[in-house]
Design a protein around this motif. Structure first.
Motif, PDB file in Angstrom:
ATOM      1  N   SER A   4      -4.930  13.469  11.202  1.00 16.87           N
ATOM      2  CA  SER A   4      -5.229  12.264  10.416  1.00 16.87           C
ATOM      3  C   SER A   4      -4.830  11.005  11.174  1.00 16.87           C
ATOM      4  O   SER A   4      -5.585  10.026  11.211  1.00 16.87           O
ATOM      5  CB  SER A   4      -4.483  12.300   9.077  1.00 16.87           C
ATOM      6  OG  SER A   4      -4.932  13.377   8.292  1.00 16.87           O
ATOM      7  N   LEU A   5      -3.659  11.035  11.782  1.00 14.32           N
ATOM      8  CA  LEU A   5      -3.208   9.875  12.548  1.00 14.32           C
ATOM      9  C   LEU A   5      -4.137   9.598  13.727  1.00 14.32           C
ATOM     10  O   LEU A   5      -4.509   8.456  13.979  1.00 14.32           O
ATOM     11  CB  LEU A   5      -1.776  10.091  13.052  1.00 14.32           C
ATOM     12  CG  LEU A   5      -0.675  10.016  11.997  1.00 14.32           C
ATOM     13  CD1 LEU A   5       0.645  10.508  12.573  1.00 14.32           C
ATOM     14  CD2 LEU A   5      -0.547   8.606  11.443  1.00 14.32           C
ATOM     15  N   VAL A  53      -3.274  -2.031  10.393  1.00 12.29           N
ATOM     16  CA  VAL A  53      -4.050  -1.912   9.146  1.00 12.29           C
ATOM     17  C   VAL A  53      -4.487  -0.469   8.929  1.00 12.29           C
ATOM     18  O   VAL A  53      -4.416   0.057   7.813  1.00 12.29           O
ATOM     19  CB  VAL A  53      -5.254  -2.882   9.153  1.00 12.29           C
ATOM     20  CG1 VAL A  53      -6.193  -2.605   7.996  1.00 12.29           C
ATOM     21  CG2 VAL A  53      -4.765  -4.331   9.119  1.00 12.29           C
ATOM     22  N   ALA A  54      -4.935   0.193   9.996  1.00  9.07           N
ATOM     23  CA  ALA A  54      -5.372   1.586   9.874  1.00  9.07           C
ATOM     24  C   ALA A  54      -4.223   2.499   9.453  1.00  9.07           C
ATOM     25  O   ALA A  54      -4.390   3.363   8.582  1.00  9.07           O
ATOM     26  CB  ALA A  54      -5.974   2.070  11.196  1.00  9.07           C
ATOM     27  N   LEU A  55      -3.066   2.296  10.050  1.00 10.21           N
ATOM     28  CA  LEU A  55      -1.907   3.110   9.657  1.00 10.21           C
ATOM     29  C   LEU A  55      -1.494   2.819   8.215  1.00 10.21           C
ATOM     30  O   LEU A  55      -1.166   3.742   7.460  1.00 10.21           O
ATOM     31  CB  LEU A  55      -0.738   2.858  10.603  1.00 10.21           C
ATOM     32  CG  LEU A  55      -0.862   3.472  11.993  1.00 10.21           C
ATOM     33  CD1 LEU A  55       0.302   3.041  12.876  1.00 10.21           C
ATOM     34  CD2 LEU A  55      -0.941   4.989  11.917  1.00 10.21           C
ATOM     35  N   ALA A  56      -1.526   1.560   7.814  1.00 11.88           N
ATOM     36  CA  ALA A  56      -1.196   1.210   6.428  1.00 11.88           C
ATOM     37  C   ALA A  56      -2.180   1.861   5.460  1.00 11.88           C
ATOM     38  O   ALA A  56      -1.786   2.353   4.395  1.00 11.88           O
ATOM     39  CB  ALA A  56      -1.187  -0.302   6.256  1.00 11.88           C
ATOM     40  N   ALA A  57      -3.459   1.891   5.840  1.00 13.63           N
ATOM     41  CA  ALA A  57      -4.465   2.552   4.997  1.00 13.63           C
ATOM     42  C   ALA A  57      -4.182   4.046   4.900  1.00 13.63           C
ATOM     43  O   ALA A  57      -4.296   4.633   3.811  1.00 13.63           O
ATOM     44  CB  ALA A  57      -5.862   2.309   5.563  1.00 13.63           C
ATOM     45  N   GLY A  58      -3.800   4.656   6.009  1.00 15.68           N
ATOM     46  CA  GLY A  58      -3.473   6.081   5.987  1.00 15.68           C
ATOM     47  C   GLY A  58      -2.283   6.389   5.116  1.00 15.68           C
ATOM     48  O   GLY A  58      -2.271   7.387   4.380  1.00 15.68           O
ATOM     49  N   ILE A  59      -1.298   5.526   5.158  1.00 11.91           N
ATOM     50  CA  ILE A  59      -0.110   5.710   4.326  1.00 11.91           C
ATOM     51  C   ILE A  59      -0.467   5.541   2.853  1.00 11.91           C
ATOM     52  O   ILE A  59      -0.070   6.342   2.003  1.00 11.91           O
ATOM     53  CB  ILE A  59       0.997   4.723   4.753  1.00 11.91           C
ATOM     54  CG1 ILE A  59       1.516   5.096   6.144  1.00 11.91           C
ATOM     55  CG2 ILE A  59       2.122   4.675   3.731  1.00 11.91           C
ATOM     56  CD1 ILE A  59       2.338   4.011   6.808  1.00 11.91           C
TER      57      ILE A  59
END
Length: 132
Positions: A4-5, A53-59
């Motif tokens: 996912s990451l 932003v992408a990591l925040a969306a994944g979280i």
């Protein structure tokens, strides 16, 4: 969590390298002097923001349990490695070392460049997943 990451980091990379990169950045990011460094650092900053932003969306959306220090280190790693790779000399040196003059003459540098970026993304995803 690694998969996912990696997908999130790769999508952020594609967005930053193609639709969000200006013509000026693409033309000057490897150039000498202040103009080259400004273009390079602006492009690397785009990667930092979009990756965050992408990591925040994944979280938020996927519920990924990510260590914030590991995530911050991964984002910085991506920004720094992206900036260095985009100066172009590392790719040119690699292609000389690997005896890829023919490949370089036929557009191979772009493929080596993207492979270097993806390797940096994989290292970031492994580190974030392993430390979270």
């Amino acid at each position: 969590m690694f998969a996912s990451l990696f997908v999130l980091l790769y999508v952020a990379h594609l967005l930053s390298d193609y639709p969000l990169q200006t013509d000026h950045q693409a033309a000057h990011k490897a150039g000498a002097g202040a103009c080259g460094w400004r273009a390079n650092l602006a492009h690397a900053a785009t990667h930092l923001v979009v990756t965050t932003v992408a990591l925040a969306a994944g979280i938020t959306v996927l519920g990924l349990d990510v260590n914030p220090i590991a995530a911050a280190a991964g984002v910085v790693w991506i920004g720094v490695t992206h900036s260095v790779i985009d100066r172009r000399w590392p790719v040119a040196r690699w292609m000389t070392f690997a005896r890829q003059a023919g490949f370089a003459q036929h557009g191979g540098a772009a493929h080596v460049d993207q492979t270097a970026h993806l390797t940096a993304l994989a290292i970031a995803a492994l580190a974030i997943a392993g430390l979270s």
